[in-house]
Design a protein around this motif. Structure first.
Motif, PDB file in Angstrom:
ATOM      1  N   GLY A  15      59.516  30.864  53.501  1.00 49.12           N
ATOM      2  CA  GLY A  15      60.749  30.711  53.264  1.00 49.12           C
ATOM      3  C   GLY A  15      60.636  30.819  54.712  1.00 49.12           C
ATOM      4  O   GLY A  15      61.855  29.933  55.212  1.00 49.12           O
ATOM      5  N   GLU A  16      60.234  31.403  55.497  1.00 50.45           N
ATOM      6  CA  GLU A  16      60.842  31.928  56.923  1.00 50.45           C
ATOM      7  C   GLU A  16      60.042  30.763  58.146  1.00 50.45           C
ATOM      8  O   GLU A  16      60.576  29.620  58.557  1.00 50.45           O
ATOM      9  CB  GLU A  16      60.074  33.505  57.372  1.00 50.45           C
ATOM     10  N   PHE A 301      66.671  27.491  41.913  1.00 48.38           N
ATOM     11  CA  PHE A 301      66.581  27.651  43.321  1.00 48.38           C
ATOM     12  C   PHE A 301      68.013  27.219  43.921  1.00 48.38           C
ATOM     13  O   PHE A 301      68.588  27.932  44.908  1.00 48.38           O
ATOM     14  CB  PHE A 301      65.770  26.540  44.404  1.00 48.38           C
ATOM     15  N   LEU A 302      68.530  26.357  44.558  1.00 50.21           N
ATOM     16  CA  LEU A 302      69.842  26.108  44.540  1.00 50.21           C
ATOM     17  C   LEU A 302      71.003  27.121  44.038  1.00 50.21           C
ATOM     18  O   LEU A 302      71.624  27.800  44.322  1.00 50.21           O
ATOM     19  CB  LEU A 302      70.247  25.194  44.350  1.00 50.21           C
ATOM     20  N   VAL A 303      70.791  28.018  42.676  1.00 54.18           N
ATOM     21  CA  VAL A 303      71.735  28.469  41.943  1.00 54.18           C
ATOM     22  C   VAL A 303      71.065  30.205  42.532  1.00 54.18           C
ATOM     23  O   VAL A 303      72.548  30.675  43.386  1.00 54.18           O
ATOM     24  CB  VAL A 303      71.617  28.667  40.817  1.00 54.18           C
ATOM     25  N   THR A 304      70.415  30.119  43.140  1.00 56.71           N
ATOM     26  CA  THR A 304      70.399  31.635  43.500  1.00 56.71           C
ATOM     27  C   THR A 304      70.491  31.381  44.801  1.00 56.71           C
ATOM     28  O   THR A 304      70.848  32.317  45.212  1.00 56.71           O
ATOM     29  CB  THR A 304      68.383  31.936  43.711  1.00 56.71           C
ATOM     30  N   MET A 305      70.366  30.627  45.897  1.00 57.65           N
ATOM     31  CA  MET A 305      70.998  29.763  46.434  1.00 57.65           C
ATOM     32  C   MET A 305      72.649  30.601  47.148  1.00 57.65           C
ATOM     33  O   MET A 305      73.029  31.540  48.114  1.00 57.65           O
ATOM     34  CB  MET A 305      70.315  28.540  47.753  1.00 57.65           C
ATOM     35  N   SER A 322      66.046  32.989  47.841  1.00 55.01           N
ATOM     36  CA  SER A 322      66.289  32.635  47.015  1.00 55.01           C
ATOM     37  C   SER A 322      64.560  31.552  47.006  1.00 55.01           C
ATOM     38  O   SER A 322      64.020  32.224  45.734  1.00 55.01           O
ATOM     39  CB  SER A 322      66.930  30.658  47.187  1.00 55.01           C
ATOM     40  N   LEU A 323      64.008  31.490  47.884  1.00 52.90           N
ATOM     41  CA  LEU A 323      62.174  31.416  47.997  1.00 52.90           C
ATOM     42  C   LEU A 323      61.618  32.475  47.453  1.00 52.90           C
ATOM     43  O   LEU A 323      60.457  32.207  46.686  1.00 52.90           O
ATOM     44  CB  LEU A 323      61.852  31.129  49.207  1.00 52.90           C
ATOM     45  N   LEU A 374      63.631  20.778  49.998  1.00 55.00           N
ATOM     46  CA  LEU A 374      64.774  21.209  49.924  1.00 55.00           C
ATOM     47  C   LEU A 374      65.472  21.645  50.293  1.00 55.00           C
ATOM     48  O   LEU A 374      66.543  22.063  51.138  1.00 55.00           O
ATOM     49  CB  LEU A 374      64.745  21.406  47.944  1.00 55.00           C
ATOM     50  N   PRO A 375      64.395  23.056  50.675  1.00 58.33           N
ATOM     51  CA  PRO A 375      65.069  24.296  51.748  1.00 58.33           C
ATOM     52  C   PRO A 375      65.549  23.999  52.952  1.00 58.33           C
ATOM     53  O   PRO A 375      66.372  24.222  53.522  1.00 58.33           O
ATOM     54  CB  PRO A 375      63.912  25.401  50.937  1.00 58.33           C
ATOM     55  N   ALA A 376      65.080  22.761  53.596  1.00 57.77           N
ATOM     56  CA  ALA A 376      64.992  22.246  54.651  1.00 57.77           C
ATOM     57  C   ALA A 376      65.943  21.846  54.977  1.00 57.77           C
ATOM     58  O   ALA A 376      67.152  21.589  56.013  1.00 57.77           O
ATOM     59  CB  ALA A 376      63.532  22.016  54.963  1.00 57.77           C
ATOM     60  N   LEU A 377      66.104  20.759  54.179  1.00 58.88           N
ATOM     61  CA  LEU A 377      67.358  20.151  53.678  1.00 58.88           C
ATOM     62  C   LEU A 377      68.776  21.240  53.629  1.00 58.88           C
ATOM     63  O   LEU A 377      69.705  20.806  54.566  1.00 58.88           O
ATOM     64  CB  LEU A 377      67.467  19.288  52.616  1.00 58.88           C
ATOM     65  N   MET A 378      68.880  21.919  52.874  1.00 55.88           N
ATOM     66  CA  MET A 378      70.008  23.506  53.357  1.00 55.88           C
ATOM     67  C   MET A 378      69.862  23.684  54.141  1.00 55.88           C
ATOM     68  O   MET A 378      71.139  24.530  54.496  1.00 55.88           O
ATOM     69  CB  MET A 378      69.271  24.261  51.625  1.00 55.88           C
TER      70      MET A 378
END
Length: 783
Positions: A15-16, A301-305, A322-323, A374-378
């Protein structure tokens, strides 16, 4: 004394890294997608029904051996329906003549048979005259036409094959010699045949021409693939967009999920093109399935985020957390789902192997894009979430409390329901009728149903009956035994028509005796039979020879049996009965076994189930091993097998009650759903074990934590998956529709099992262990 710093998990480190290199990550993912997606231009559509059978399939081998001995019998059957209900009218007969003549020009046409060009033999003095039964129909008198009608109905080769007894419907059969290496040959032939039919209809007011036959069957497979691709995929996209939008209530989140879906499908279909896969109706369903499954990782991923952001975390911190939380379950669910689909490679039907491989590629692509893109986009896009009152009990909190309070009722009640539904499974009948692969939206199905009801059947079984020696078919003994077999076949209730050499030999014997009806019997001498046959063959025009009935050295003949509309089980029973009869009633050298496309399909369900058993078992062992290692708990790993296997059995129980029949497609449902339903179990158990290990929670508290953290995501995902597979259930191709409906039922049941059966089971199995742990702690404290 300094406190040890806990090493960050791989998910946290990932994630980092993604947050730091977000732009580079997005560009790399897009570049990979575009590069692989270019393979999509290589995709083709298969239009040969033989693609449903592996090269090792014994029924296919027998069928191809038959066609090597004689000629291919793939055909297009024009079913000619006069509006007046009378075939024997000058204008209708003229239209049939035109249709027959023009059919020779259809691409790859090798032979054309109709009542007009039927080679009718008759005696004129000492000469044998062989000519078209009907020629220049417009010049014939009413009496001549009625004479031709009587002649046609007296011919076994015509009646119930090309002409119905009422003379209200007739057929023109075009036999095709299609090249094996051309994917467009059949398409060209069907297009030309359709154009011809419309022209004849336009020239003959009141005339309707329907089209059936194995050529139209193969073409229907290709057209169904294209139709599903142009209707189901857009519909699926709209359904997913609506469901995800309503549940996530985040434009940014919906956009991210749509990107993952599009990239995963593009990657999978591009890879399929590079792998040289020709799409069939089952494999053409891959985009719809991938669109459904690709949502899963993104949703978790999105629900946890969003959950973390509602608790006050900054967006980037929420992405990383989330990751951290979801990395292991997302990887596990994707890998196990891919294993389930890859196990479809053990299927005896290649299209389902292709479906499994394409979908597996899409699932792995969705895994990487969900963890990277997806994490990068968010991180880049603006994300807003509403703060909620966390003191309020949610629906999942209430459900958790209910399950905990009624644990025994839930456990025993669900156990009883499982046993009841499993008890219905033996009632399921295996049935594959290729006509029923298509619903009434497909013209092939409509025309074929009409043909079977009003002219002749499409299901055929063939026998190559050997004589034991070259030219042995002329032996009177052989002909008598052949006729004996023919008579037995015609006496069977399933048989509509039988094509056999003995009918020709009877007619020739009568012709050579001045058309005396008393001589309508088999020749008594081999020499006479050989002479009659040679004289007849020399009189036949090009293209209407007897090569479809007699092999080259005249050591065997083909008997073609046309059957009524019947189930696959009834057809297999007829096969066994026929083969047994030949063994018990014919000389050893004349033993023959049934073959044909219809038989191939009648066996495919059982063969597919048998072949899938091994693949499903391997998938089960692999998935179980992965879960035991991942959870670091043998007991939990083994417990997870119950909610993973039970839903499929319950689904089949429901299917037995509601439908009662299954075809070859549902043979892969167990393996396919095993990989899908395990996702819910993994996410629930991972959160349960996290609470037990990291928080020291009791089994009840761990159940509440699992419901609170992942319950909503599981419910959302189940709704999305069920909606997606219900879209697939709307396919006009029954194999896909049944597979979609049964999978949707199984997935819905899986959520019920994970919410109502798994938690009580966990509490039951861990209550003693937890009690012992508390006692040990109390004893340690007291000492």
């Amino acid at each position: 004394m300094s406190k040890a710093v806990k090493k960050p998990s791989f998910g946290q480190s990932l994630g980092e890294w993604v947050v730091r290199w977000r732009w580079l990550v997005m560009l790399a993912c897009l570049a990979v997608t575009v590069g692989v997606a270019t393979g999509g231009q290589r995709l083709t559509f298969a239009n040969n029904y033989r693609v449903f059978f592996s090269k090792e399939n014994p029924e296919l081998k027998a069928f191809e051996a038959m066609q090597r001995i004689y000629t291919k019998n793939d055909n297009i059957l024009f079913v000619v329906v006069p509006g007046s209900g009378k075939v024997f009218e000058p204008k209708i007969l003229d239209a049939i003549e035109k249709l027959t003549k023009a059919s020779w020009k259809i691409p790859f046409s090798r032979r054309v048979d109709s009542i007009t060009n039927y080679q009718y033999s008759r005696a004129v003095g000492d000469d044998l005259i062989v000519a078209d039964l009907i020629k220049k129909a417009l010049s014939l008198t009413a009496a001549e036409i009625q004479s031709r009608r009587r002649d046609a109905l007296s011919e076994p080769a015509i009646k119930d094959r090309l002409l119905r007894t009422k003379s209200d419907v007739t057929g023109v059969s075009v036999t095709l010699q299609l090249p094996d290496d051309s994917p467009i040959a059949l398409t060209q032939a069907v297009a030309a045949a359709r154009k011809l039919a419309r022209r004849i209809e336009a020239e003959t007011p009141g005339l309707t021409i329907r089209m059936t036959g194995t050529g139209m069957l193969g073409n229907a497979f290709a057209e169904s693939s294209i139709t599903d691709g142009t209707t189901l995929i857009p519909l699926m996209f709209v359904v997913l967009l609506l469901v995800i939008g309503i549940l996530l209530r985040s434009i940014t989140g919906v956009f991210g999920v749509v990107m993952i879906i599009g990239m995963s499908v593009a990657t999978a279909m591009g890879a399929a093109g590079y792998m040289g896969i020709a799409l069939t109706p089952p494999s053409a369903a891959a985009p719809t399935i991938i669109m459904t499954l690709a949502v899963a990782d993104s949703i978790h991923f999105l629900v946890t985020m969003f959950h973390e952001m509602r608790h006050g975390s900054a967006k980037r911190a929420a992405v990383i957390e989330s990751l951290r939380i979801n990395f292991q379950p997302i990887v596990l669910t994707s890998v196990t789902t891919a294993i389930g689909f890859l196990s479809m490679n053990s299927s005896d039907a290649p299209p389902f192997r292709d479906l499994g491989n394409i979908t597996a590629v899409g699932i792995i692509a969705a895994l990487f894009f969900s963890l990277l893109f997806l994490p990068a986009l968010m991180t880049v896009l603006p994300v807003r979430v509403r703060q909620r009152d966390e003191t309020k009990l949610t629906v999942m909190d209430r459900l958790a409390n209910l399950v905990i309070a009624r644990r025994r009722t839930m456990l025993y009640g669900m156990s009883a329901l499982i046993l009841v539904l499993f008890a219905f499974i033996p009632r399921i009948e295996l049935n594959d009728q290729f006509v029923n692969y298509f619903d009434s939206r497909v013209q092939f199905r409509v025309d074929t149903d009409f043909s079977m009801a009003n002219l002749t059947g499409i299901y055929q079984i063939e026998f190559s009956v050997p004589a034991g020696s070259s030219a042995g078919i002329n032996e009177p003994k052989y002909l008598r035994n052949l006729e004996k077999f023919t008579n037995w076949l015609r006496s069977q209730p399933e048989v509509v028509h039988t094509t056999t050499l003995t009918d020709t030999m009877r007619r020739l014997n009568r012709n050579m005796h001045g058309d005396d009806k008393a001589w309508y019997k088999l020749p008594a001498e081999r020499k006479l039979a050989a002479q009659y046959l040679l004289l007849f063959e020399m009189s036949l025009p090009f293209g209407l020879d007897l090569n479809d009935q007699i092999n080259v050295d005249k050591s065997a003949t083909r008997v073609v049996v046309t059957l009524k509309d019947m189930s696959a089980g009834a057809m297999r029973a007829f096969e066994v009965r026929s083969n047994t009869w030949t063994v018990e009633n014919l000389p050893p050298e004349m033993k023959s076994k049934a073959s044909g496309a219809s038989l191939m399909f009648s066996h495919i369900s059982q063969r597919n189930i048998n072949s899938m058993l091994g693949g499903t078992l391997i998938a089960l062992v692999l998935i179980s091993g992965i879960l035991i290692v991942a959870f670091r708990n043998v007991q939990i790993g083994l417990i997870s097998l119950i909610p993973n296997l039970v839903p499929a059995g319950m689904g089949f129980g429901v299917w037995a009650i509601v439908v009662g029949q299954v075809g070859m497609s549902v043979a892969v449902v167990v393996a396919m759903t095993l990989g899908i339903v395990v996702d819910d179990t993994i996410h629930f158990l991972s959160k349960y074990l996290r609470a037990r290990r990291e928080r020291g929670a009791s089994p009840e508290e761990a159940i509440r934590y699992a419901f609170a953290t992942v319950g909503k995501a599981l419910a959302v995902m189940t709704l999305v998956l069920v909606a997606g597979f219900l879209v697939l259930a709307g396919s006009s191709f029954a194999l896909n529709a049944n597979m979609g409906l049964l999978t949707a039922i199984t997935i819905a049941i899986a959520l019920m099992v994970d919410f109502l059966f798994l938690p009580p089971l966990l509490m039951k199995l861990e209550e003693k262990k937890h009690a012992a742990s508390i006692a040990a702690s109390a004893e340690a404290t007291g000492s």
